[in-house]
Design an enzyme around this catalytic site. Structure first.
Site, PDB file in Angstrom:
ATOM      1  N   TYR A  80       0.826  -1.234  -0.121  1.00 44.94           N
ATOM      2  CA  TYR A  80      -0.108   0.007  -0.020  1.00 44.94           C
ATOM      3  C   TYR A  80       0.754   1.060  -0.037  1.00 44.94           C
ATOM      4  CZ  TYR A  80      -3.506   3.331   1.448  1.00 44.94           C
ATOM      5  OH  TYR A  80      -4.436   4.525   1.498  1.00 44.94           O
TER       6      TYR A  80
ATOM      7  N   LYS B 282       0.886   4.128  -3.035  1.00 44.45           N
ATOM      8  CA  LYS B 282       0.686   5.520  -2.602  1.00 44.45           C
ATOM      9  C   LYS B 282       1.848   6.625  -3.011  1.00 44.45           C
ATOM     10  CE  LYS B 282      -3.866   5.066  -1.360  1.00 44.45           C
ATOM     11  NZ  LYS B 282      -4.740   6.076  -2.203  1.00 44.45           N
TER      12      LYS B 282
END
Length: 253
Positions: A159, A163
């Site tokens: 993740y 991002k």
């Protein structure tokens, strides 16, 4: 009510979740005069949010997976056929997993990177030609403080990588597209009180996370929506390639 988006057409991805940033952003755009198109992968959620939007103004909901290039191209084609063009893209579609590095399967990696990073790429790639035909526009993507500080809350390594990738992607395409009339920015919120964690964000956990901020609370959806709309509006007309931090002082850098 302001009318910053009168005569504007906006696409918001990942707008189906009842307590999500996408839905709240779409409704806020509609309240300020935009014609709004949303996408999500859950049909009943798309239908429900579209009905809410249509009570405010012209709107269209499409069931589409941001990981599917052809699907996103069809979404943009539907927008141009229905509304004559596209002015604003808000990339919200995303998901997170708290899985430790050594336990992340290839399938989970592909899912997290696919929705968050590839989805942002494909939605943007599909939208840009329609925006150029209108003479320009604004793109705003949802990154995360996780991409700046290496996770540490619910988002794990995949993740954080996705991002962080969105921040780099934002800067790169800002260099390409700003001279052609399209501003490109992103926001990096810390933990927001939504359902993205799948029930892991308990009241006790909220209180614990709030202690790590200077504001003494975690973010709510409205905190993020206001920043997204600012970057999508002419009020931020001299901003491009920016990552706007929305973290209440959790991460200063």
């Amino acid at each position: 009510m302001q009318d910053r988006f009168t005569n504007k057409v906006a696409l918001v991805t990942g707008a189906g979740s009842p307590r999500g940033i996408g839905r709240a952003t779409a409704l806020a755009l509609a309240r300020e005069g935009a014609s709004v198109v949303i996408t999500d992968i859950v049909a009943e959620n798309v239908e429900r949010v579209t009905e809410e939007l249509q009570a405010l103004g012209p709107a269209l909901g499409v069931v589409a997976d941001v990981r599917d290039k052809g699907a996103m191209e069809r979404v943009v084609q539907s927008i141009t056929e229905r509304f004559g063009g596209l002015d604003i893209l808000i990339n919200v579609a995303g998901l997170t997993r708290p899985t430790p590095l050594l336990d992340i399967s290839e399938e989970e990696y592909d899912l997290v990177l696919g929705v968050n990073l590839k989805g942002t790429f494909l939605a943007t790639q599909a939208a840009v030609p329609a925006m150029l035909q209108r003479g320009g526009g604004a793109i705003v993507s949802l990154s995360s403080v996780s991409g700046q500080r290496g996770g540490g809350v619910f988002g794990a390594s995949h993740y954080s990588a996705a991002k962080a990738g969105i921040m780099g992607f934002t800067k790169a395409i800002a260099r390409e597209l700003t001279p052609r009339g399209i501003r490109v920015n992103c926001v990096a919120p810390s933990m927001v009180d939504t359902d993205i964690t799948g029930g892991l964000l308990t009241e006790e956990r909220k209180a614990e996370l709030a202690k790590g901020t200077l504001m003494g609370r975690i973010a709510n959806v409205d905190d993020v929506v206001k920043c997204l709309l600012f970057l999508a509006s002419d009020e931020s007309g001299y901003l491009t390639g920016v990552t706007l931090d929305i973290n209440g002082g959790m991460h200063l850098h």
